[in-house]
Motif scaffolding. Structure first.
Motif, PDB file in Angstrom:
ATOM      1  N   TRP A   7       0.839  -1.199   0.000  1.00 51.30           N
ATOM      2  CA  TRP A   7       0.000   0.000   0.000  1.00 51.30           C
ATOM      3  C   TRP A   7       0.870   1.244   0.000  1.00 51.30           C
ATOM      4  CZ3 TRP A   7      -0.358   3.914   3.706  1.00 51.30           C
ATOM      5  CH2 TRP A   7      -1.440   4.791   3.577  1.00 51.30           C
ATOM      6  N   LEU A   8       0.476   2.233  -0.812  1.00 49.15           N
ATOM      7  CA  LEU A   8       1.100   3.547  -0.847  1.00 49.15           C
ATOM      8  C   LEU A   8       0.006   4.591  -0.716  1.00 49.15           C
ATOM      9  CD1 LEU A   8       3.391   3.081  -4.002  1.00 49.15           C
ATOM     10  CD2 LEU A   8       4.113   2.886  -1.612  1.00 49.15           C
ATOM     11  N   GLY A   9       0.199   5.554   0.168  1.00 50.72           N
ATOM     12  CA  GLY A   9      -0.816   6.579   0.319  1.00 50.72           C
ATOM     13  C   GLY A   9      -0.468   7.548   1.422  1.00 50.72           C
ATOM     14  N   PRO A  10      -1.445   8.337   1.880  1.00 52.08           N
ATOM     15  CA  PRO A  10      -1.204   9.278   2.975  1.00 52.08           C
ATOM     16  C   PRO A  10      -0.814   8.522   4.244  1.00 52.08           C
ATOM     17  CG  PRO A  10      -3.306   9.705   1.890  1.00 52.08           C
ATOM     18  CD  PRO A  10      -2.828   8.393   1.386  1.00 52.08           C
ATOM     19  N   GLU A  11       0.049   9.103   5.019  1.00 57.07           N
ATOM     20  CA  GLU A  11       0.503   8.456   6.245  1.00 57.07           C
ATOM     21  C   GLU A  11      -0.674   8.157   7.168  1.00 57.07           C
ATOM     22  OE1 GLU A  11       3.053   9.945   9.999  1.00 57.07           O
ATOM     23  OE2 GLU A  11       4.080  10.120   8.065  1.00 57.07           O
ATOM     24  N   LYS A  12      -0.723   6.902   7.671  1.00 51.94           N
ATOM     25  CA  LYS A  12      -1.783   6.510   8.593  1.00 51.94           C
ATOM     26  C   LYS A  12      -1.289   5.338   9.442  1.00 51.94           C
ATOM     27  CE  LYS A  12      -4.800   5.520   5.376  1.00 51.94           C
ATOM     28  NZ  LYS A  12      -6.035   5.031   4.677  1.00 51.94           N
ATOM     29  N   ARG A 205      -6.401  -1.528  -6.201  1.00 50.85           N
ATOM     30  CA  ARG A 205      -7.369  -0.457  -6.009  1.00 50.85           C
ATOM     31  C   ARG A 205      -6.586   0.847  -5.990  1.00 50.85           C
ATOM     32  NH1 ARG A 205      -9.130   2.873  -2.083  1.00 50.85           N
ATOM     33  NH2 ARG A 205     -11.360   3.330  -1.890  1.00 50.85           N
ATOM     34  N   THR A 206      -6.969   1.790  -6.823  1.00 46.40           N
ATOM     35  CA  THR A 206      -6.217   3.037  -6.888  1.00 46.40           C
ATOM     36  C   THR A 206      -7.149   4.237  -6.913  1.00 46.40           C
ATOM     37  OG1 THR A 206      -4.489   4.233  -8.111  1.00 46.40           O
ATOM     38  CG2 THR A 206      -6.071   2.993  -9.427  1.00 46.40           C
ATOM     39  N   GLU A 207      -6.762   5.254  -6.177  1.00 56.06           N
ATOM     40  CA  GLU A 207      -7.352   6.585  -6.260  1.00 56.06           C
ATOM     41  C   GLU A 207      -6.232   7.489  -6.750  1.00 56.06           C
ATOM     42  OE1 GLU A 207     -10.092   7.687  -2.895  1.00 56.06           O
ATOM     43  OE2 GLU A 207      -9.075   5.971  -1.977  1.00 56.06           O
ATOM     44  N   PRO A 208      -6.100   7.687  -8.067  1.00 56.26           N
ATOM     45  CA  PRO A 208      -4.941   8.371  -8.632  1.00 56.26           C
ATOM     46  C   PRO A 208      -4.622   9.683  -7.946  1.00 56.26           C
ATOM     47  CG  PRO A 208      -6.269   7.427 -10.374  1.00 56.26           C
ATOM     48  CD  PRO A 208      -7.053   7.252  -9.108  1.00 56.26           C
ATOM     49  N   GLY A 209      -3.341   9.828  -7.617  1.00 51.55           N
ATOM     50  CA  GLY A 209      -2.875  11.017  -6.928  1.00 51.55           C
ATOM     51  C   GLY A 209      -2.973  10.942  -5.425  1.00 51.55           C
ATOM     52  N   ARG A 210      -3.612   9.867  -4.916  1.00 54.24           N
ATOM     53  CA  ARG A 210      -3.786   9.764  -3.469  1.00 54.24           C
ATOM     54  C   ARG A 210      -3.235   8.451  -2.909  1.00 54.24           C
ATOM     55  NH1 ARG A 210      -6.281  11.803   0.874  1.00 54.24           N
ATOM     56  NH2 ARG A 210      -7.215  10.361   2.392  1.00 54.24           N
ATOM     57  N   SER A 211      -3.770   7.313  -3.358  1.00 55.74           N
ATOM     58  CA  SER A 211      -3.336   6.048  -2.785  1.00 55.74           C
ATOM     59  C   SER A 211      -3.513   4.912  -3.779  1.00 55.74           C
ATOM     60  CB  SER A 211      -4.123   5.712  -1.507  1.00 55.74           C
ATOM     61  OG  SER A 211      -5.476   5.449  -1.807  1.00 55.74           O
ATOM     62  N   LEU A 224     -14.024  -0.002  -6.661  1.00 54.66           N
ATOM     63  CA  LEU A 224     -12.793   0.407  -7.326  1.00 54.66           C
ATOM     64  C   LEU A 224     -11.797  -0.742  -7.494  1.00 54.66           C
ATOM     65  CD1 LEU A 224     -12.078   3.904  -5.707  1.00 54.66           C
ATOM     66  CD2 LEU A 224     -12.871   3.427  -8.034  1.00 54.66           C
ATOM     67  N   TRP A 225     -11.968  -1.839  -6.782  1.00 54.88           N
ATOM     68  CA  TRP A 225     -11.042  -2.969  -6.913  1.00 54.88           C
ATOM     69  C   TRP A 225     -11.116  -3.557  -8.316  1.00 54.88           C
ATOM     70  CZ3 TRP A 225      -7.336  -4.332  -3.569  1.00 54.88           C
ATOM     71  CH2 TRP A 225      -7.442  -3.938  -2.239  1.00 54.88           C
ATOM     72  N   GLN A 226      -9.947  -3.848  -8.883  1.00 54.50           N
ATOM     73  CA  GLN A 226      -9.838  -4.459 -10.207  1.00 54.50           C
ATOM     74  C   GLN A 226      -8.947  -5.690 -10.108  1.00 54.50           C
ATOM     75  OE1 GLN A 226     -11.343  -3.276 -13.099  1.00 54.50           O
ATOM     76  NE2 GLN A 226     -12.360  -1.727 -11.828  1.00 54.50           N
ATOM     77  N   ALA A 236       3.107   0.238 -10.056  1.00 48.60           N
ATOM     78  CA  ALA A 236       2.171   1.165  -9.444  1.00 48.60           C
ATOM     79  C   ALA A 236       2.909   2.206  -8.631  1.00 48.60           C
ATOM     80  CB  ALA A 236       1.192   0.405  -8.541  1.00 48.60           C
ATOM     81  N   SER A 237       2.257   3.342  -8.473  1.00 50.26           N
ATOM     82  CA  SER A 237       2.690   4.395  -7.564  1.00 50.26           C
ATOM     83  C   SER A 237       1.418   5.023  -7.013  1.00 50.26           C
ATOM     84  CB  SER A 237       3.530   5.434  -8.304  1.00 50.26           C
ATOM     85  OG  SER A 237       2.725   6.133  -9.242  1.00 50.26           O
ATOM     86  N   ARG A 238       1.565   6.094  -6.245  1.00 51.70           N
ATOM     87  CA  ARG A 238       0.369   6.790  -5.774  1.00 51.70           C
ATOM     88  C   ARG A 238      -0.420   7.391  -6.929  1.00 51.70           C
ATOM     89  NH1 ARG A 238       4.310   7.182  -2.021  1.00 51.70           N
ATOM     90  NH2 ARG A 238       3.763   6.961   0.206  1.00 51.70           N
ATOM     91  N   ALA A 239       0.208   7.553  -8.071  1.00 53.99           N
ATOM     92  CA  ALA A 239      -0.454   8.153  -9.225  1.00 53.99           C
ATOM     93  C   ALA A 239      -1.358   7.181  -9.970  1.00 53.99           C
ATOM     94  CB  ALA A 239       0.581   8.719 -10.192  1.00 53.99           C
ATOM     95  N   GLY A 240      -1.155   5.862  -9.795  1.00 49.69           N
ATOM     96  CA  GLY A 240      -1.971   4.903 -10.509  1.00 49.69           C
ATOM     97  C   GLY A 240      -1.235   3.612 -10.796  1.00 49.69           C
ATOM     98  N   VAL A 241      -1.832   2.804 -11.676  1.00 51.02           N
ATOM     99  CA  VAL A 241      -1.361   1.443 -11.945  1.00 51.02           C
ATOM    100  C   VAL A 241      -1.193   1.243 -13.442  1.00 51.02           C
ATOM    101  CG1 VAL A 241      -1.972  -1.010 -11.766  1.00 51.02           C
ATOM    102  CG2 VAL A 241      -2.447   0.530  -9.863  1.00 51.02           C
ATOM    103  N   LEU A 242      -0.133   0.523 -13.822  1.00 50.46           N
ATOM    104  CA  LEU A 242       0.123   0.157 -15.215  1.00 50.46           C
ATOM    105  C   LEU A 242       0.276  -1.353 -15.299  1.00 50.46           C
ATOM    106  CD1 LEU A 242       2.893   2.808 -16.005  1.00 50.46           C
ATOM    107  CD2 LEU A 242       0.466   2.994 -16.530  1.00 50.46           C
ATOM    108  N   LEU A 243      -0.253  -1.952 -16.380  1.00 48.84           N
ATOM    109  CA  LEU A 243      -0.192  -3.392 -16.581  1.00 48.84           C
ATOM    110  C   LEU A 243       0.468  -3.707 -17.916  1.00 48.84           C
ATOM    111  CD1 LEU A 243      -3.839  -4.390 -15.565  1.00 48.84           C
ATOM    112  CD2 LEU A 243      -1.823  -4.271 -14.084  1.00 48.84           C
ATOM    113  N   ALA A 244       1.167  -4.854 -17.968  1.00 53.07           N
ATOM    114  CA  ALA A 244       1.757  -5.327 -19.221  1.00 53.07           C
ATOM    115  C   ALA A 244       1.795  -6.849 -19.193  1.00 53.07           C
ATOM    116  CB  ALA A 244       3.171  -4.780 -19.411  1.00 53.07           C
ATOM    117  N   PRO A 245       1.683  -7.507 -20.351  1.00 52.54           N
ATOM    118  CA  PRO A 245       1.771  -8.968 -20.380  1.00 52.54           C
ATOM    119  C   PRO A 245       3.116  -9.439 -19.851  1.00 52.54           C
ATOM    120  CG  PRO A 245       0.947  -8.106 -22.460  1.00 52.54           C
ATOM    121  CD  PRO A 245       1.437  -6.937 -21.681  1.00 52.54           C
TER     122      PRO A 245
END
Length: 258
Positions: A7-12, A205-211, A224-226, A236-245
């Motif tokens: 998980w990447l996101g705001p500190e908690k 699960r991504t909220e782009p720009g947040r987590s 939002l789960w995929q 992936a980063s906090r900005a979103g997710v990329l997929l490739a074969p």
């Protein structure tokens, strides 16, 4: 043979990510919803997290089930982080490695976990031993299949390979040697997540720009789960997710999946 999560996101507090969701990783230790192999993840657990300003993660690992460790519940209530990798373990084979066999494995800024198994271990992986220098073999963090997978990945990272290449090439080498292998790998440096889906479930699960969270299975019923298709590389980063074969491990993902 395990459940894991990055998980990447705001500190908690760690507990907000690992224990509070209705189908949290904590609950998945005894009641996973989508685990295809094994039923109870009680052979150890571990959590790695990054503190602000420190690129080297801390870890807390134990040989027993997560639900039996009251100290962890207290730690998870107060320790805060914006980057976490955690796993609950169902051992492939009985062994005496205990805590050393529990993910996440670590080296420098990296945390790593393997969800899956190498059927026929260790014979099935014997042909891959030559890929490691003797000092790396002698430095294995445990005697199980996951520790060996980590040693191969780490050797590639130290040789300068990018995470997507290090994970992808390791998976492909294993499946050539042991075709029935299940190799869902999870790697983070606290800023990005790299993962493979090969033989078991993987979701994000991504909220782009947040987590962003990448996990063996969803920890709640948020739409939002995929699900990640089998034989896929994920970055992936906090900005979103990329997929490739995964069959083309040199491919650079280009289209965001949101």
């Amino acid at each position: 043979m395990c459940r894991h999560l990055a998980w990447l996101g705001p500190e908690k507090p760690l507990g907000r990510v690992l224990m509070e969701p209705p189908h949290s990783l904590f609950r998945q230790s005894w009641e996973p919803r989508r685990q295809r192999y094994g039923t109870v993840n009680a052979d150890g657990f571990g959590v790695g997290w990054y503190a602000p300003g420190d690129p080297v993660p801390a870890r807390y690992r134990r040989a027993g089930p997560i639900w039996a460790d009251l100290s962890f519940a207290d730690l998870a209530r107060v320790v805060r982080s914006g980057a976490v990798l955690a796993a609950v373990r169902d051992a492939t084979l009985a062994g005496a490695d205990g805590e050393a066999a529990a993910a996440p494995f670590a080296a420098g800024r990296w945390l790593f976990s393997h969800n899956g198994a190498i059927p026929g271990w260790p014979d099935a992986a014997a042909s891959l031993v030559s890929a490691l220098p003797p000092v790396d073999l002698l430095s294995l963090q445990a005697g199980n299949d996951s520790a060996f997978v980590w040693a191969l990945v780490l050797h590639r990272l130290r040789a300068g390979e990018e995470p997507v290449q290090a994970l992808g090439e390791t998976v492909l080498r294993f499946v050539r040697s042991a075709p029935a292998s299940r190799l869902n790998l999870l790697l983070t440096d606290g800023t990005t997540i790299t993962a493979t889906a090969w033989g078991d479930t993987l979701w994000y699960r991504t909220e782009p720009g947040r987590s962003t969270v990448v996990a063996s299975e969803p920890y709640d019923d948020d739409p939002l789960w995929q699900e990640v298709p089998d034989r896929t590389l994920l970055t992936a980063s906090r900005a979103g997710v990329l997929l490739a074969p995964l069959e083309d491990s040199a491919a650079v993902p280009k289209e965001p999946c949101t």
